[in-house]
Design a protein around this motif. Structure first.
Motif, PDB file in Angstrom:
ATOM      1  N   ASP A 242       0.845  -1.192   0.000  1.00 41.63           N
ATOM      2  CA  ASP A 242       0.000   0.000   0.000  1.00 41.63           C
ATOM      3  C   ASP A 242       0.885   1.248   0.000  1.00 41.63           C
ATOM      4  O   ASP A 242       2.121   1.150  -0.013  1.00 41.63           O
ATOM      5  CB  ASP A 242      -0.941  -0.003   1.212  1.00 41.63           C
ATOM      6  N   GLU A 243       0.254   2.413   0.046  1.00 43.24           N
ATOM      7  CA  GLU A 243       0.999   3.670  -0.032  1.00 43.24           C
ATOM      8  C   GLU A 243       1.985   3.827   1.119  1.00 43.24           C
ATOM      9  O   GLU A 243       3.124   4.253   0.917  1.00 43.24           O
ATOM     10  CB  GLU A 243       0.027   4.853  -0.054  1.00 43.24           C
ATOM     11  N   ALA A 244       1.548   3.502   2.331  1.00 46.15           N
ATOM     12  CA  ALA A 244       2.422   3.663   3.494  1.00 46.15           C
ATOM     13  C   ALA A 244       3.673   2.802   3.350  1.00 46.15           C
ATOM     14  O   ALA A 244       4.796   3.248   3.618  1.00 46.15           O
ATOM     15  CB  ALA A 244       1.661   3.307   4.767  1.00 46.15           C
ATOM     16  N   ALA A 245       3.474   1.561   2.920  1.00 48.79           N
ATOM     17  CA  ALA A 245       4.616   0.664   2.755  1.00 48.79           C
ATOM     18  C   ALA A 245       5.536   1.155   1.641  1.00 48.79           C
ATOM     19  O   ALA A 245       6.762   1.064   1.750  1.00 48.79           O
ATOM     20  CB  ALA A 245       4.129  -0.749   2.454  1.00 48.79           C
ATOM     21  N   LEU A 246       4.955   1.697   0.570  1.00 51.70           N
ATOM     22  CA  LEU A 246       5.768   2.182  -0.544  1.00 51.70           C
ATOM     23  C   LEU A 246       6.647   3.351  -0.114  1.00 51.70           C
ATOM     24  O   LEU A 246       7.817   3.442  -0.511  1.00 51.70           O
ATOM     25  CB  LEU A 246       4.880   2.578  -1.719  1.00 51.70           C
ATOM     26  N   ARG A 247       6.103   4.243   0.700  1.00 48.75           N
ATOM     27  CA  ARG A 247       6.916   5.372   1.188  1.00 48.75           C
ATOM     28  C   ARG A 247       8.144   4.864   1.947  1.00 48.75           C
ATOM     29  O   ARG A 247       9.260   5.373   1.773  1.00 48.75           O
ATOM     30  CB  ARG A 247       6.078   6.269   2.108  1.00 48.75           C
ATOM     31  N   THR A 248       7.948   3.849   2.769  1.00 47.56           N
ATOM     32  CA  THR A 248       9.054   3.297   3.558  1.00 47.56           C
ATOM     33  C   THR A 248      10.041   2.542   2.681  1.00 47.56           C
ATOM     34  O   THR A 248      11.260   2.753   2.751  1.00 47.56           O
ATOM     35  CB  THR A 248       8.502   2.356   4.642  1.00 47.56           C
ATOM     36  N   GLU A 249       9.521   1.644   1.835  1.00 51.62           N
ATOM     37  CA  GLU A 249      10.388   0.774   1.042  1.00 51.62           C
ATOM     38  C   GLU A 249      11.133   1.540  -0.048  1.00 51.62           C
ATOM     39  O   GLU A 249      12.265   1.195  -0.392  1.00 51.62           O
ATOM     40  CB  GLU A 249       9.584  -0.373   0.430  1.00 51.62           C
ATOM     41  N   TYR A 250      10.520   2.565  -0.600  1.00 47.47           N
ATOM     42  CA  TYR A 250      11.202   3.355  -1.627  1.00 47.47           C
ATOM     43  C   TYR A 250      12.495   3.943  -1.074  1.00 47.47           C
ATOM     44  O   TYR A 250      13.562   3.834  -1.693  1.00 47.47           O
ATOM     45  CB  TYR A 250      10.297   4.470  -2.153  1.00 47.47           C
ATOM     46  N   ASP A 251      12.395   4.550   0.100  1.00 50.48           N
ATOM     47  CA  ASP A 251      13.584   5.163   0.697  1.00 50.48           C
ATOM     48  C   ASP A 251      14.642   4.118   1.036  1.00 50.48           C
ATOM     49  O   ASP A 251      15.843   4.346   0.842  1.00 50.48           O
ATOM     50  CB  ASP A 251      13.190   5.932   1.962  1.00 50.48           C
ATOM     51  N   LYS A 252      14.208   2.952   1.522  1.00 51.79           N
ATOM     52  CA  LYS A 252      15.152   1.889   1.870  1.00 51.79           C
ATOM     53  C   LYS A 252      15.872   1.365   0.637  1.00 51.79           C
ATOM     54  O   LYS A 252      17.099   1.208   0.634  1.00 51.79           O
ATOM     55  CB  LYS A 252      14.415   0.737   2.559  1.00 51.79           C
ATOM     56  N   VAL A 253      15.109   1.078  -0.416  1.00 51.30           N
ATOM     57  CA  VAL A 253      15.711   0.520  -1.632  1.00 51.30           C
ATOM     58  C   VAL A 253      16.636   1.535  -2.277  1.00 51.30           C
ATOM     59  O   VAL A 253      17.731   1.194  -2.746  1.00 51.30           O
ATOM     60  CB  VAL A 253      14.621   0.057  -2.614  1.00 51.30           C
ATOM     61  N   ARG A 254      16.224   2.789  -2.314  1.00 56.28           N
ATOM     62  CA  ARG A 254      17.056   3.830  -2.924  1.00 56.28           C
ATOM     63  C   ARG A 254      18.386   3.973  -2.179  1.00 56.28           C
ATOM     64  O   ARG A 254      19.467   4.026  -2.795  1.00 56.28           O
ATOM     65  CB  ARG A 254      16.310   5.165  -2.935  1.00 56.28           C
ATOM     66  N   ALA A 255      18.319   3.990  -0.845  1.00 52.98           N
ATOM     67  CA  ALA A 255      19.537   4.119  -0.047  1.00 52.98           C
ATOM     68  C   ALA A 255      20.432   2.890  -0.232  1.00 52.98           C
ATOM     69  O   ALA A 255      21.658   3.009  -0.373  1.00 52.98           O
ATOM     70  CB  ALA A 255      19.181   4.298   1.429  1.00 52.98           C
ATOM     71  N   PHE A 256      19.825   1.703  -0.256  1.00 54.49           N
ATOM     72  CA  PHE A 256      20.591   0.472  -0.459  1.00 54.49           C
ATOM     73  C   PHE A 256      21.271   0.481  -1.822  1.00 54.49           C
ATOM     74  O   PHE A 256      22.444   0.118  -1.959  1.00 54.49           O
ATOM     75  CB  PHE A 256      19.667  -0.735  -0.333  1.00 54.49           C
ATOM     76  N   ALA A 257      20.522   0.899  -2.847  1.00 48.08           N
ATOM     77  CA  ALA A 257      21.061   0.912  -4.208  1.00 48.08           C
ATOM     78  C   ALA A 257      22.230   1.878  -4.342  1.00 48.08           C
ATOM     79  O   ALA A 257      23.232   1.586  -5.001  1.00 48.08           O
ATOM     80  CB  ALA A 257      19.958   1.271  -5.201  1.00 48.08           C
ATOM     81  N   GLU A 258      22.117   3.035  -3.721  1.00 45.19           N
ATOM     82  CA  GLU A 258      23.208   4.008  -3.775  1.00 45.19           C
ATOM     83  C   GLU A 258      24.451   3.463  -3.086  1.00 45.19           C
ATOM     84  O   GLU A 258      25.575   3.633  -3.565  1.00 45.19           O
ATOM     85  CB  GLU A 258      22.761   5.319  -3.126  1.00 45.19           C
ATOM     86  N   ARG A 259      24.240   2.776  -1.958  1.00 41.90           N
ATOM     87  CA  ARG A 259      25.360   2.244  -1.185  1.00 41.90           C
ATOM     88  C   ARG A 259      26.016   1.056  -1.878  1.00 41.90           C
ATOM     89  O   ARG A 259      27.250   0.962  -1.934  1.00 41.90           O
ATOM     90  CB  ARG A 259      24.865   1.836   0.199  1.00 41.90           C
ATOM     91  N   MET A 260      25.203   0.153  -2.428  1.00 40.18           N
ATOM     92  CA  MET A 260      25.725  -1.094  -2.983  1.00 40.18           C
ATOM     93  C   MET A 260      26.146  -0.989  -4.447  1.00 40.18           C
ATOM     94  O   MET A 260      27.102  -1.615  -4.885  1.00 40.18           O
ATOM     95  CB  MET A 260      24.675  -2.207  -2.849  1.00 40.18           C
ATOM     96  N   PHE A 261      25.397  -0.221  -5.233  1.00 41.48           N
ATOM     97  CA  PHE A 261      25.622  -0.185  -6.672  1.00 41.48           C
ATOM     98  C   PHE A 261      26.074   1.175  -7.195  1.00 41.48           C
ATOM     99  O   PHE A 261      26.376   1.317  -8.379  1.00 41.48           O
ATOM    100  CB  PHE A 261      24.346  -0.608  -7.419  1.00 41.48           C
TER     101      PHE A 261
END
Length: 448
Positions: free
Chosen positions: A173-192
């Motif tokens: 849902d929207e609430a989960a997307l707000r949380t997961e978007y930030d997590k995935v973006r931060a992970f991607a910047e750090r790892m890739f």
């Protein structure tokens, strides 16, 4: 044929490549970190060059050190195996610029398929089905929310530059997307080093099926059947089998044809894998969507070798040398069934890594049993690298025989010292859902 080859990898895949190269009369050079100096692949190569410290960034992911080793050993070609630098376009280009043969697709193809958003757009243009999703990166969370509203929840949030099951999360849902978007973006910047995020439709019940392709030296692309890869933990594969028990002949042909189009769209040469999501439908039918393309040899390539009677490493070397294939592309006939089990140094319940000294190592043998191992008794599985110790591959006239042989082989495989996931496979091979063939990527979670 190529006269000399540096294997820019370690463990079981390095041994695997060296074995084929030796059979073909190719001189082999292993490179290794300090932590791997005593592993079998180092002793089995004709020559070995130390890369130094155990950390991957200082050894197997160090392009300068590997190119220096290639120069010192005076080799003609470099085979990257899988992982590490195998899908690094800059390294592939540097190898070619150094006057060496790169055993894999060229840098242009690696770049084209390395970005998930670019890859899905290329595939859509080539007529390969893609899941509903964004054609451009979701620049911020608001853009992600807008995209998800059009796609429909649940959605998968994916790092565009990710791979190997990393950089992915589900938002219901929207609430989960707000949380997961930030997590995935931060992970991607750090790892890739790339925070680009893709939003795609998430299918709760789905199978992971991939097609082995081979781009020949003459420009043709051929499909070497499919592999079922739905037994996974944390989006990473544990078991692969071929053929998939999920596909009808009609769906299978559509899938193979789409994989060939995918390869042709980027002028693909050498071995590669087109990975797809398959959504089962009524009456045995269903639909598939392009997931990603792995521009390298896959861990699970042995099941294809068993079913088609090929040596994919030899075919890689033949393509890289500009030679014709060692088989007739017009007369490919799969036979029987094959299953691969990844024997990892990890807890069989929670799948957490458990490195250590191998006190006992007894491999199974017999009809239809193959073991591709990276270790032997007395070696140490260190925490520096992936937990894969070996691959147990079994084959039979049909799936039932392959499963029966897998049971016997798992029971005969003895490993003591590190933690080991063999008990998980013993459980899986008695699981009714797996035995039926009607399973999906959630099977491991349901077993736990």
């Amino acid at each position: 044929m190529i006269e000399s080859l540096l294997v820019a990898n370690r463990g079981e895949i390095a041994r695997r490549i060296i074995r084929t190269a030796r059979r073909l009369g190719v001189r082999t050079v292993a490179v290794h970190s300090d932590a791997d100096a005593d592993l079998p692949f180092v002793a089995e190569a004709d020559e070995a060059v130390s890369l130094g410290a155990a950390a991957p960034a200082q050894s197997y992911r160090n392009p300068e050190a590997i190119l220096a080793a290639a120069k010192t050993a005076n080799v003609a070609a470099i085979h990257p195996g899988y992982g590490f630098l195998s899908e690094n376009a800059a390294f592939a280009r540097n190898v070619a610029d150094a006057g060496l043969i790169w055993v894999g697709p060229d840098a242009t193809a690696i770049e084209a398929m390395g970005d998930k958003i670019n890859a899905r757009n290329l595939m859509a243009a080539a007529g390969v089905p893609v899941a509903p999703g964004t054609a451009d990166p979701a620049a911020d969370v608001e853009a992600a929310l807008t995209a998800a509203a059009g796609i429909g929840y649940p959605v998968m949030v994916k790092a565009a530059a990710g791979g190997g099951g990393m950089g992915m999360a589900v938002a219901a849902d929207e609430a989960a997307l707000r949380t997961e978007y930030d997590k995935v973006r931060a992970f991607a910047e750090r790892m890739f080093g790339d925070g680009s995020v893709l939003i795609e439709r998430y299918f709760p019940r789905v199978r992971h099926i991939e097609v082995q392709i081979l781009g020949l030296a003459d420009g043709r692309v051929v499909a070497l059947g499919e592999r079922e890869c739905s037994v996974q933990r944390r989006n990473q594969k544990l078991v692969e089998e071929s053929p998939s028990p999920a596909l009808t002949p009609v769906i299978r042909q559509r899938l193979l044809d789409a994989a060939v189009r995918a390869g042709e769209a980027v002028g693909y040469r050498n071995a590669g894998t087109v990975e797809c999501l398959f959504v089962p439908g009524e009456g045995g039918e269903g639909e598939f969507f392009f997931l990603e393309m792995n521009t390298r040899l896959q861990v699970e390539h042995p099941v294809t070798e068993c079913v088609y009677g090929l040596d994919l490493v030899e075919e890689q070397l033949r393509v890289a040398a500009g030679l014709a294939p060692g088989f007739d592309p017009e007369a490919l006939t799969p036979r029987g069934h094959a299953i691969e089990l990844r024997i990892n140094a990890e807890d069989p319940k929670r799948f957490f890594p458990g490195p250590g000294v191998i006190r006992t190592w007894v491999e199974p043998a017999g009809a239809g049993v193959r073991v591709d191992s990276g270790y032997a008794e007395g070696n140490t599985v260190t925490p520096h690298y992936d937990s894969l110790m070996a691959k147990l591959i079994v084959s039979g006239a049909d799936r039932a025989e392959a499963v029966e042989r897998a049971r016997a082989a798992v029971a005969a495989f003895e490993v003591a010292g590190p933690k080991c996931n063999l008990p998980f496979f013993a459980e899986l091979l008695e699981n009714d859902e797996f035995l039926s063939g009607d399973y999906d990527t959630g099977i491991v979670g349901r077993m736990r």
